[in-house]
Design an enzyme around this catalytic site. Structure first.
Site, PDB file in Angstrom:
ATOM      1  N   ALA A  44       0.840  -1.208   0.000  1.00 13.48           N
ATOM      2  CA  ALA A  44       0.000   0.000   0.000  1.00 13.48           C
ATOM      3  C   ALA A  44       0.873   1.256   0.000  1.00 13.48           C
ATOM      4  CB  ALA A  44      -0.927  -0.023   1.217  1.00 13.48           C
ATOM      5  N   GLY A  47      -1.966   5.954   2.024  1.00 13.53           N
ATOM      6  CA  GLY A  47      -1.716   6.180   3.439  1.00 13.53           C
ATOM      7  C   GLY A  47      -2.973   5.904   4.214  1.00 13.53           C
ATOM      8  N   GLU A 112      -5.251  13.206  -1.938  1.00 10.39           N
ATOM      9  CA  GLU A 112      -5.497  12.199  -2.970  1.00 10.39           C
ATOM     10  C   GLU A 112      -6.862  12.460  -3.591  1.00 10.39           C
ATOM     11  OE1 GLU A 112      -4.790   8.378  -1.167  1.00 10.39           O
ATOM     12  OE2 GLU A 112      -2.622   8.631  -1.235  1.00 10.39           O
ATOM     13  N   HIS A 227      -7.223   0.552 -10.324  1.00  9.91           N
ATOM     14  CA  HIS A 227      -6.375   1.728 -10.082  1.00  9.91           C
ATOM     15  C   HIS A 227      -5.951   2.270 -11.436  1.00  9.91           C
ATOM     16  CE1 HIS A 227      -3.325   4.415  -8.601  1.00  9.91           C
ATOM     17  NE2 HIS A 227      -3.685   4.139  -7.363  1.00  9.91           N
ATOM     18  N   ARG A 273     -11.598   7.560  -9.030  1.00 11.66           N
ATOM     19  CA  ARG A 273     -10.738   6.574  -9.693  1.00 11.66           C
ATOM     20  C   ARG A 273     -11.359   5.934 -10.919  1.00 11.66           C
ATOM     21  NH1 ARG A 273      -7.493   3.371  -4.966  1.00 11.66           N
ATOM     22  NH2 ARG A 273      -6.257   5.220  -4.544  1.00 11.66           N
ATOM     23  N   HIS A 329      -7.404  -3.419  -8.429  1.00 11.07           N
ATOM     24  CA  HIS A 329      -6.698  -2.882  -7.266  1.00 11.07           C
ATOM     25  C   HIS A 329      -7.370  -3.240  -5.950  1.00 11.07           C
ATOM     26  CE1 HIS A 329      -4.202  -0.075  -5.084  1.00 11.07           C
ATOM     27  NE2 HIS A 329      -5.237   0.639  -4.679  1.00 11.07           N
ATOM     28  N   ARG A 364     -14.314   2.990  -3.741  1.00  9.11           N
ATOM     29  CA  ARG A 364     -13.625   3.349  -2.485  1.00  9.11           C
ATOM     30  C   ARG A 364     -12.854   4.654  -2.627  1.00  9.11           C
ATOM     31  NH1 ARG A 364      -8.354   2.367  -0.523  1.00  9.11           N
ATOM     32  NH2 ARG A 364      -7.969   1.480  -2.568  1.00  9.11           N
TER      33      ARG A 364
HETATM   34  C1  SIN Z   1      -2.468   4.793  -4.087  1.00 10.51           C
HETATM   35  O1  SIN Z   1      -1.467   5.056  -3.461  1.00 10.51           O
HETATM   36  O2  SIN Z   1      -2.773   5.345  -5.132  1.00 10.51           O
HETATM   37  C2  SIN Z   1      -3.377   3.730  -3.567  1.00 10.51           C
HETATM   38  C3  SIN Z   1      -4.016   4.168  -2.323  1.00 10.51           C
HETATM   39  C4  SIN Z   1      -5.265   3.435  -2.083  1.00 10.51           C
HETATM   40  O3  SIN Z   1      -5.627   2.582  -2.883  1.00 10.51           O
HETATM   41  O4  SIN Z   1      -5.920   3.750  -1.094  1.00 10.51           O
END
Ligand code: SIN
Length: 509
Positions: A44, A47, A112, A227, A273, A329, A364
């Site tokens: 991962a 975070g 993010e 992802h 995403r 992912h 998610r």
């Molecule tokens: C990422 O670092 O892009 C993945 C983080 C996640 O899937 O929560």
């Protein structure tokens, strides 16, 4: 082996946190590999999302979670998990985790996609999962109440009434029966069922197969998150990840000529995403490569994991944009659990990616997964503590791996149960996977459940995109059992009749 024990299956963040929270109750931790190895937690790069900033509040975090879930997130669950965030970060810090901090000593907060605030707490830049795993594995190894068994869970034990009373694990010394007062599945996700994934190869939904065979109800299993930016190394199987945090810090998606791929799309690089993944896939499926241009970030210093993964693939993100493509992912669906992590089978709980708590809905929010697992671990532990020890049990049917058929399942899942789906392809997948499931292949069972639920959801929502049904209907979760999926497969004859068949799955209010 005592029946007072709790058996926890899986030693990623969910399994370790649950085992630690259960102390001083005796726990047998069943893990496929020695502690700290072969778990998706270690990969991962994101975070832990936590409303810590001055401008933030758990209510804002919960609202972002619900918005990302595209109508299927449970607002009460989202609030409970968001509210737990700051305390869980403090718990990890107490266990010795050195989070990244700014010059003033305060926690550094990253951004993010689809988060309205900077709230991602990290360690080692992009190595948070590995850091969390290290401290939890160290604490578990030092805990006198936790005994580790290296082996693969192959069947749940149940009594006459269907209550789960233990687990059978295959070890190097042969099958081992582990009677238990409670079993907690923390077996992770199913990305390994796809040809390209950011998960370890062994993440093939083994816990879902065990529970489904025992008759458990699964929820929202059609929702598989892709992802957007796995690093396109040109190989199949697990692909290294270029964390979303790169886009959070300003990296952009470009085509071979350097033009912006996300130009004109709401949210651009930080759109949800599924939106970013489909925008990339629309290009790559036409043979047009897409790149993540991170040249203006100091990747080597700020994202050492990505830098190392690029180096291993012969790429230098300081000199050239990184080739990227979507890859399986995270699984939003899973074993349906309630607010205490209880599954539909008495005696069986689930934590982490294998569980469907209602938090993630159809999509998610980034960095909510380590958080969710740690938020449910103490709830599960408290609930188990309050339950009576189980009686004797017998082993259910043993799980069999899909001998020789995994490459075929992976190709089928990628082609027909992937980022873009349609009725004919899903029907084909259901028929094929049902045959493997009937033959006892656990990966066939899991694939069938995902494909059957996807076939039944005749709309597009979050990560589930139906090319033949781009519209949305009234939001409702999907519930499915293995028996229902097999019955559905019986009705899916050849393509033409599949198009006119009526639904077998009951409506969920
Ligand atoms: C990422 O670092 O892009 C993945 C983080 C996640 O899937 O929560």
């Amino acid at each position: 082996m005592s029946r007072d024990r709790v058996v926890v299956v899986g030693a990623g963040v969910a399994g370790l946190a649950t085992a630690l929270r259960l102390a001083p109750l005796p726990v047998t931790l069943v893990t496929a590999a020695p502690l700290g190895e072969e778990t998706a937690t270690a990969w991962a790069q994101g975070g832990i999302a936590a409303a810590i900033g001055r401008d933030d509040d758990p209510a804002l975090h919960a609202a972002d979670t619900v918005a990302a879930g595209a109508g299927l997130s449970d607002a009460g669950v989202a609030w409970r998990v968001a509210e737990a965030g700051p305390g869980l970060v403090a718990w990890l810090a107490d266990l010795g985790l050195a989070f990244d901090r700014g010059c003033d000593g305060a926690l550094a907060l990253g951004l993010e996609a689809a988060h309205g605030r900077r709230r991602i707490v990290k360690a080692g830049g992009d190595a948070t999962g590995a850091a969390v795993l290290r401290v939890l594995a160290r604490a578990a190894a030092a805990s006198p109440s936790i005994t580790t068994v290296v082996g693969r869970a192959s069947a749940l034990m149940q009594d006459e009434a269907g209550r789960v009373t233990g687990l059978v694990a295959e070890t190097t010394a042969g099958p081992l029966a582990l009677p238990a007062r409670a079993v907690v599945l923390a077996t992770g996700g199913l990305g390994g069922l796809y040809r390209t994934t950011t998960n370890p190869e062994g993440a093939v939904g083994s816990g879902l197969a065990l529970a489904a065979r025992a008759g458990a109800v699964l929820r929202d299993v059609e929702f598989v998150q892709f992802h957007p930016t796995a690093i396109a190394t040109g190989t199949d199987g697990p692909l290294p990840l270029a964390t979303e945090a790169l886009r959070g810090e300003g990296a952009i998606l470009v085509d071979a000529a350097g033009a912006r791929v996300m130009a004109g799309i709401a949210g651009a690089e930080l759109a949800p995403r599924d939106v970013v993944a489909r925008a990339i896939a629309a290009r790559t499926s036409r043979g047009e490569p897409v790149f993540l241009d991170a040249r203006r970030l100091d990747v080597a210093r700020r994202f050492p994991t990505v830098a190392a993964l690029c180096r291993a693939a012969g790429l230098d993100p300081a000199l050239r944009p990184i080739p990227v493509r979507p890859a399986a992912h995270y699984h939003m669906g899973g074993l349906r659990v309630d607010g205490r992590g209880r599954s539909s089978l008495p005696g069986l709980w689930a934590c982490g990616e294998v569980a469907a708590t209602g938090l993630h809905g159809a999509n998610r929010l980034a960095s909510n997964s380590l958080l969710e697992a740690m938020a449910y671990a103490p709830l599960i532990a408290a609930d188990i503590e309050a339950t009576a020890p189980a009686g004797p049990g017998r082993a259910g049917p043993l799980s069999r791996p899909a001998a020789g058929s995994l490459p075929e399942i992976r190709a089928l899942m990628e082609a027909e149960v992937g980022l873009v789906r349609h009725e004919a392809g899903l029907a084909r997948a259901v028929r094929h996977l049902a045959a493997l499931a009937r033959a006892g292949a656990s990966e066939g069972i899991v694939g069938l459940l995902v494909a059957a639920a996807a076939l039944e959801r005749r709309e597009s929502r979050g990560s589930h995109w139906r090319a033949d049904h781009p519209e949305q209907r009234a939001p409702r979760p999907t519930e499915i059992t293995l028996g229902q999926a097999l019955a559905l497969a019986e009705t899916v004859a050849d393509t033409a009749s599949a198009l006119s068949r009526s639904s077998l799955l009951p409506e969920v209010p």
